[in-house]
Design a protein around this motif. Structure first.
Motif, PDB file in Angstrom:
ATOM      1  N   GLY A   1      35.902 -34.615  27.056  1.00 22.56           N
ATOM      2  CA  GLY A   1      35.288 -35.401  27.831  1.00 22.56           C
ATOM      3  C   GLY A   1      35.385 -36.910  27.526  1.00 22.56           C
TER       4      GLY A   1
ATOM      5  N   LEU B   1      34.958 -37.134  35.306  1.00 27.10           N
ATOM      6  CA  LEU B   1      33.840 -35.982  35.392  1.00 27.10           C
ATOM      7  C   LEU B   1      34.393 -34.847  36.141  1.00 27.10           C
ATOM      8  CD1 LEU B   1      30.885 -35.261  35.399  1.00 27.10           C
ATOM      9  CD2 LEU B   1      30.601 -36.261  37.678  1.00 27.10           C
TER      10      LEU B   1
ATOM     11  N   TRP C   1      36.805 -32.850  34.034  1.00 28.96           N
ATOM     12  CA  TRP C   1      36.101 -32.187  32.950  1.00 28.96           C
ATOM     13  C   TRP C   1      35.492 -30.902  33.412  1.00 28.96           C
ATOM     14  CZ3 TRP C   1      31.116 -31.110  31.769  1.00 28.96           C
ATOM     15  CH2 TRP C   1      30.549 -30.654  30.347  1.00 28.96           C
ATOM     16  N   ILE C   2      34.865 -31.171  34.543  1.00 30.46           N
ATOM     17  CA  ILE C   2      34.159 -29.965  35.166  1.00 30.46           C
ATOM     18  C   ILE C   2      35.157 -28.740  35.378  1.00 30.46           C
ATOM     19  CG2 ILE C   2      32.921 -28.957  37.335  1.00 30.46           C
ATOM     20  CD1 ILE C   2      31.751 -31.548  37.409  1.00 30.46           C
TER      21      ILE C   2
ATOM     22  N   CYS D   1      28.677 -34.268  28.985  1.00 26.83           N
ATOM     23  CA  CYS D   1      28.483 -34.175  30.567  1.00 26.83           C
ATOM     24  C   CYS D   1      27.503 -35.403  30.842  1.00 26.83           C
ATOM     25  CB  CYS D   1      27.507 -32.893  31.131  1.00 26.83           C
ATOM     26  SG  CYS D   1      27.222 -32.892  32.723  1.00 26.83           S
TER      27      CYS D   1
ATOM     28  N   LEU E   1      28.713 -38.608  33.407  1.00 27.46           N
ATOM     29  CA  LEU E   1      27.535 -38.649  34.567  1.00 27.46           C
ATOM     30  C   LEU E   1      26.989 -40.167  34.616  1.00 27.46           C
ATOM     31  CD1 LEU E   1      26.958 -36.693  36.598  1.00 27.46           C
ATOM     32  CD2 LEU E   1      24.886 -35.934  35.457  1.00 27.46           C
TER      33      LEU E   1
ATOM     34  N   PRO F   1      22.040 -34.071  33.928  1.00 24.57           N
ATOM     35  CA  PRO F   1      22.997 -33.031  33.190  1.00 24.57           C
ATOM     36  C   PRO F   1      22.782 -31.984  33.120  1.00 24.57           C
ATOM     37  CG  PRO F   1      22.634 -35.168  32.084  1.00 24.57           C
ATOM     38  CD  PRO F   1      21.410 -35.314  32.761  1.00 24.57           C
TER      39      PRO F   1
ATOM     40  N   MET G   1      24.817 -28.822  34.786  1.00 26.81           N
ATOM     41  CA  MET G   1      25.603 -27.952  34.098  1.00 26.81           C
ATOM     42  C   MET G   1      25.040 -26.538  34.332  1.00 26.81           C
ATOM     43  SD  MET G   1      27.037 -29.190  30.612  1.00 26.81           S
ATOM     44  CE  MET G   1      28.035 -27.734  30.567  1.00 26.81           C
TER      45      MET G   1
END
Lengths: 198, 198
Positions: free
Chosen positions: A83, A97, A100-101, A140, A144, A159, A163
């Motif tokens: 992250g 973001l 990372w997702i 996360c 965010l 978050p 998630m």
DNA sequence: TGACAAAGCGGAGCGCTGCTCCGGATAGTA
DNA sequence: TACTATCCGGAGCAGCGCTCCGCTTTGTCA
């Protein structure tokens, strides 16, 4: 309820050497079985693969969640660690973001039944759920927040909700050409972005 | 594999009257048990509630999916029927789609464990999955097409993927204040809309 | 009405799970 | 080498899905 370390890895120290060896054997066997039979595989099967009795598995990993957590611990940690790195290296917080997702989804999708287990109705996996949240939720949230700060996305998204939504979208049989969670998640992120011509 | 009618309702005709009565008794009992224990409730429990043997349930509803389908048949049909109505009454095709999805989500969320079952890893619910698709996929496709036609949303989204995604988002324990699938679905629909300042 | 198939019913029983528990084996020490 | 704390194995119990077959009920026909 919890050992001193989240996944109980430190419990491998200061034990008899045969116990330590068995613990590792079980971990290896479980990893193999999870690939072919999913994280819901019968304990007997894992015990057979490891060549130990069921009692041995239950002693080292009292709940199924403990075993699953221990098997995937490194990868979860990697994901958590990625992250901040992405935030530094990506072009924008929003890109960080998104990437990372992507990592998170790749992790979930390649583990047969893991996403299912995370949201399982039974609480057999409560500890697994808790561990995921402990490690990944702050990451996360940071991503965010950064994206909101940069004005990339609208504020207000929680978050936890994001998630869990992503996790939910990854549930189901793999390799269905009609369903790719990534496409829906891309749509979701699109909806998260501010209207570009404000 | 399938009876002449999708959920086998017509099979209640031309049977002995005690069989018809028992079929109805089981349906009523199952509906009650599903509310308290979810659609995964033990067959023994449903049999006890109905005051019949397990054999009776299995005779009328060979698979669990058959039973669940029969219990919720009317509501599924209602949801399917609402599609065209909304298309006629709503302000825009996109509004119709949104309202229809609201109906669908309400249906799923109020049935404990139903969304879970729909995407269950095991194939115990394959027939249920198939029935949902048979009845609701065409409706969703029609609404989606209309919205694309009207220029409300971008083209290219597959109805199956959308429906399954929505179903997936509804999975999990109910009444968690931190997670409301409706918020994420709203986000998803937002992402589906064309950039308004094209 | 009475007899008699045909249809329906119930639940014992099998196989498969998760999980426990304790007699026996083993490692480390004195 | 002897001894004990530790660890191991798997028999055993309970809960589940699902089947199978002896018994009961229903509807019909003489």
């Amino acid at each position: 309820m919890a050992t001193e370390s989240p996944a109980g890895e430190s419990s491998s120290r200061s034990k008899r050497t045969d116990a330590q060896r068995n613990r590792q054997t079980v971990l290896t066997a479980a990893a193999e079985v999870f690939i072919t039979s999913g994280v819901d595989a019968p304990i007997r099967q894992i015990a057979a693969q490891a060549g130990v009795g069921m009692g041995t598995i239950y002693r080292h990993f009292p709940t199924r969640a403990d075993l699953v957590t221990a098997v995937y611990r490194h990868q979860i940690e990697e994901c958590a660690g990625a992250g901040p790195d992405l935030l530094a290296s990506a072009g924008s917080p929003f890109d960080a973001l998104r990437q990372w997702i992507d990592l998170f989804v790749d992790f979930l999708v390649t583990k047969h039944g893991l996403a299912d287990a995370l949201q399982s109705d039974s609480d057999r996996f409560a500890a697994l759920h808790a561990y995921f949240l402990d490690r990944l939720l702050p990451v996360c949230a940071q991503l965010l927040d950064a994206a909101v700060e940069a004005g990339d996305i609208r504020p207000g998204t929680q978050p936890y909700e994001l998630m869990r939504g992503i996790g939910n979208l990854c549930i189901g049989r793999d390799n269905d050409p009609r369903y790719d969670p990534r496409r829906l998640i891309a749509l979701l992120l699109q909806g998260l972005q501010r209207p570009q011509a404000s």
